[in-house]
Enzyme design. Sequence first.
Site, short mmCIF file in Angstrom:
data_model
loop_
_atom_site.label_atom_id
_atom_site.label_comp_id
_atom_site.label_asym_id
_atom_site.label_seq_id
_atom_site.Cartn_x
_atom_site.Cartn_y
_atom_site.Cartn_z
N CYS A 1 2.00 0.72 -9.14
CA CYS A 1 3.02 1.25 -8.22
C CYS A 1 4.36 1.47 -8.92
O CYS A 1 5.11 2.37 -8.56
CB CYS A 1 3.20 0.28 -7.05
SG CYS A 1 3.59 -1.39 -7.59
N GLY B 1 0.83 -1.20 0.00
CA GLY B 1 0.00 0.00 0.00
C GLY B 1 0.86 1.25 0.00
O GLY B 1 2.03 1.22 -0.40
N SER B 2 0.29 2.34 0.49
CA SER B 2 0.98 3.63 0.42
C SER B 2 2.02 3.77 1.54
O SER B 2 1.87 3.15 2.61
CB SER B 2 -0.06 4.75 0.55
OG SER B 2 -0.77 4.58 1.77
N PRO B 3 3.04 4.61 1.33
CA PRO B 3 4.04 4.82 2.39
C PRO B 3 3.40 5.35 3.68
O PRO B 3 3.81 4.97 4.77
CB PRO B 3 4.99 5.85 1.78
CG PRO B 3 4.85 5.67 0.29
CD PRO B 3 3.42 5.28 0.07
N VAL C 1 0.34 4.74 4.99
CA VAL C 1 -0.27 3.65 5.77
C VAL C 1 0.81 2.65 6.19
O VAL C 1 0.75 2.05 7.26
CB VAL C 1 -1.43 2.97 4.98
CG1 VAL C 1 -2.01 1.80 5.77
CG2 VAL C 1 -2.54 3.97 4.67
N GLY C 2 1.85 2.52 5.36
CA GLY C 2 2.98 1.65 5.71
C GLY C 2 3.57 2.03 7.07
O GLY C 2 3.92 1.16 7.88
N GLU D 1 5.56 -3.30 1.06
CA GLU D 1 5.66 -3.03 -0.39
C GLU D 1 4.93 -1.72 -0.62
O GLU D 1 3.69 -1.68 -0.64
CB GLU D 1 5.00 -4.17 -1.19
CG GLU D 1 5.68 -5.52 -1.04
CD GLU D 1 6.99 -5.62 -1.80
OE1 GLU D 1 7.34 -4.69 -2.55
OE2 GLU D 1 7.66 -6.65 -1.65
P1 NAD Z 1 -3.52 2.28 1.03
O1 NAD Z 1 -2.25 2.36 1.80
O2 NAD Z 1 -4.50 3.39 1.17
O3 NAD Z 1 -4.34 0.95 1.42
C1 NAD Z 1 -3.73 -0.32 1.39
C2 NAD Z 1 -4.42 -1.24 2.39
O4 NAD Z 1 -4.25 -0.69 3.69
C3 NAD Z 1 -5.93 -1.41 2.18
O5 NAD Z 1 -6.27 -2.77 2.39
C4 NAD Z 1 -6.53 -0.54 3.27
O6 NAD Z 1 -7.77 -1.01 3.74
C5 NAD Z 1 -5.50 -0.62 4.36
N1 NAD Z 1 -5.51 0.56 5.24
C6 NAD Z 1 -5.94 1.80 4.96
N2 NAD Z 1 -5.79 2.61 6.03
C7 NAD Z 1 -5.25 1.85 7.00
C8 NAD Z 1 -4.86 2.11 8.36
N3 NAD Z 1 -4.98 3.30 8.90
N4 NAD Z 1 -4.33 1.09 9.05
C9 NAD Z 1 -4.18 -0.13 8.49
N5 NAD Z 1 -4.53 -0.43 7.23
C10 NAD Z 1 -5.07 0.55 6.50
O7 NAD Z 1 -3.09 2.05 -0.49
P2 NAD Z 1 -4.00 1.95 -1.76
O8 NAD Z 1 -4.62 3.28 -2.05
O9 NAD Z 1 -4.89 0.78 -1.66
O10 NAD Z 1 -2.88 1.61 -2.87
C11 NAD Z 1 -2.09 2.60 -3.44
C12 NAD Z 1 -0.70 2.66 -2.87
O11 NAD Z 1 -0.13 1.36 -2.82
C13 NAD Z 1 0.25 3.48 -3.73
O12 NAD Z 1 1.09 4.24 -2.93
C14 NAD Z 1 1.05 2.42 -4.49
O13 NAD Z 1 2.30 2.85 -4.96
C15 NAD Z 1 1.16 1.36 -3.45
N6 NAD Z 1 1.40 0.06 -4.06
C16 NAD Z 1 2.60 -0.55 -3.88
C17 NAD Z 1 2.85 -1.77 -4.47
C18 NAD Z 1 4.16 -2.50 -4.31
O14 NAD Z 1 4.23 -3.67 -4.69
N7 NAD Z 1 5.19 -1.89 -3.77
C19 NAD Z 1 1.86 -2.37 -5.24
C20 NAD Z 1 0.65 -1.71 -5.39
C21 NAD Z 1 0.42 -0.51 -4.79
#
Ligand code: NAD
Length: 477
Positions: A253, A197-199, A201-202, A219
């Site tokens: 991504c 997911g996003s940095p 939320v990471g 990731e």
């Molecule tokens: P996101 O971080 O918003 O959400 C990812 C997951 O986290 C979802 O399942 C969501 O429900 C969960 N989430 C949201 N808020 C949370 C919280 N406060 N605590 C715990 N979990 C929470 O990301 P997104 O919008 O779904 O995806 C886009 C991002 O992901 C972009 O930054 C993209 O670059 C990245 N991405 C990375 C890869 C990789 O392999 N490195 C692949 C795809 C997407």
Amino acid sequence: MPVDTEIKVELPNAKDAFEALSQKRAVVNYASIDNRRKRLKKLLQWIMKNRDRIKAAVYKDFQKPGVEVDVTEIYPVTGEIKQALTHLDQWMRPTKVDATITYLGTRSEIRYEPKGVCLIISPWNFPFNLSVGPLVSCLAAGNAALLKPSEDTPNTSKLIAEMVDEVFEDEVMVMQGGKELATEILAMPFDHIFFTGSPGVGKIVMKAAAENLTSVTLELGGKSPCVVHKSANIKDTAKRIAFGKFLNNGQTCIAPDYILVEEGIKNKLITELKSQVNKLFGEEGQISEKASSYGRVINERHFDRLNDLMQDAIEKGGKLELSGEIRKAPRFFHPVIISDVPLNARVMMEEIFGPILPVVTYKEESEVIKVINSKPKPLALYFFGSDKKFREAVLQQTSAGSVCINDCVLQFTHPNLPFGGVNNSGIGKSHGYYGFLAFSNEKPVLKQKRGFALSYFFYPPFTNRMKALIEPILRWL
Ligand code: NAD
């Protein structure tokens, strides 16, 4: 086959789910290679049998074309499964380790034990691939898994839950929900968390993991630069960038986020890019809502965000080189190319994650390195050109999760390459053997022989004879 229109919102209890999986820990963790293979084969069969259901679900979520689903959602997962089935015995086999002189008489090896109960949280942009891909590594390594797919792709998430119900007994569970559910789940003491997911939320995930000292694979995303040198073949370059950028509506991504092109070839590159984008994604010379090879923006929130990014770039002096229909209700966003974008435009400061491609020019090669290094380390770096000296300078003086030279995005699916980011774009690696390692504890096992052991030389009392022995050891060994 159509997917049900009604989406049931389940409200599972994170604690119960975690405890149920923990009960299965011993059974799963001591599973033989045959059992692991059986699980993976069953998963593969389900996927092949239900390809149409997967395509229908992803289409319903954001109109991703069926062939694109085959190529970017299904194939990467089936490839992962086949790779694991072929190499699992080799991956699981303990690695023998040579003894050094001071360890003569001992025998050592590294064993690969399952971490235990693992959590996989996935994003919406490749909702099947990025949920089931990590699950393959998790199962290959012998773990139990709790999977939380994205709430933004409810049809695919629901189908994944059905798949897990049909394929597995109770060693894998799926929970559907958003931030609130994720927060509840993250409070559990998992043995490993694999988050995509996003940095932003990471960071939340890593903080929650710290509470239980749980290991993480993160990731994440970021701004992946795409450098185009004058030595590049412009036609090939434009075609490959157009594919890598506008595939999945730019919501990838590792899509090239922005182009850094040598000033002298900018116009030629833009002309060729426009032509290639139309050829790849258009029908009868244009990209419209009817175009069957071009997807949609995931939701209105992202649509508005992208529109704002584009407007900001234009207001700050960017020149619109390619654009077209942009309609909110169907979330249709025509590919956009903007040149002369100032570095302080939002489009050059935030991850774009959509079909907008800013083009920035450089005069001196050193400017390229300066721009890349002014931003957090990207997930991917692309270099087009045959100038080895410049290419090596860019590779050596910048950092990135992965690099692809003279092409885009291909590094993701290469079965023998690790995939992942670095710092802001991620921590840890995935795919194939590296995915297996991410979900395994590399456990060193040292076996001492009976009777006299060299280590006795270092036991107390610390006599003068021993001190004399230590001198040459420190000096020469
Ligand atoms: P996101 O971080 O918003 O959400 C990812 C997951 O986290 C979802 O399942 C969501 O429900 C969960 N989430 C949201 N808020 C949370 C919280 N406060 N605590 C715990 N979990 C929470 O990301 P997104 O919008 O779904 O995806 C886009 C991002 O992901 C972009 O930054 C993209 O670059 C990245 N991405 C990375 C890869 C990789 O392999 N490195 C692949 C795809 C997407």
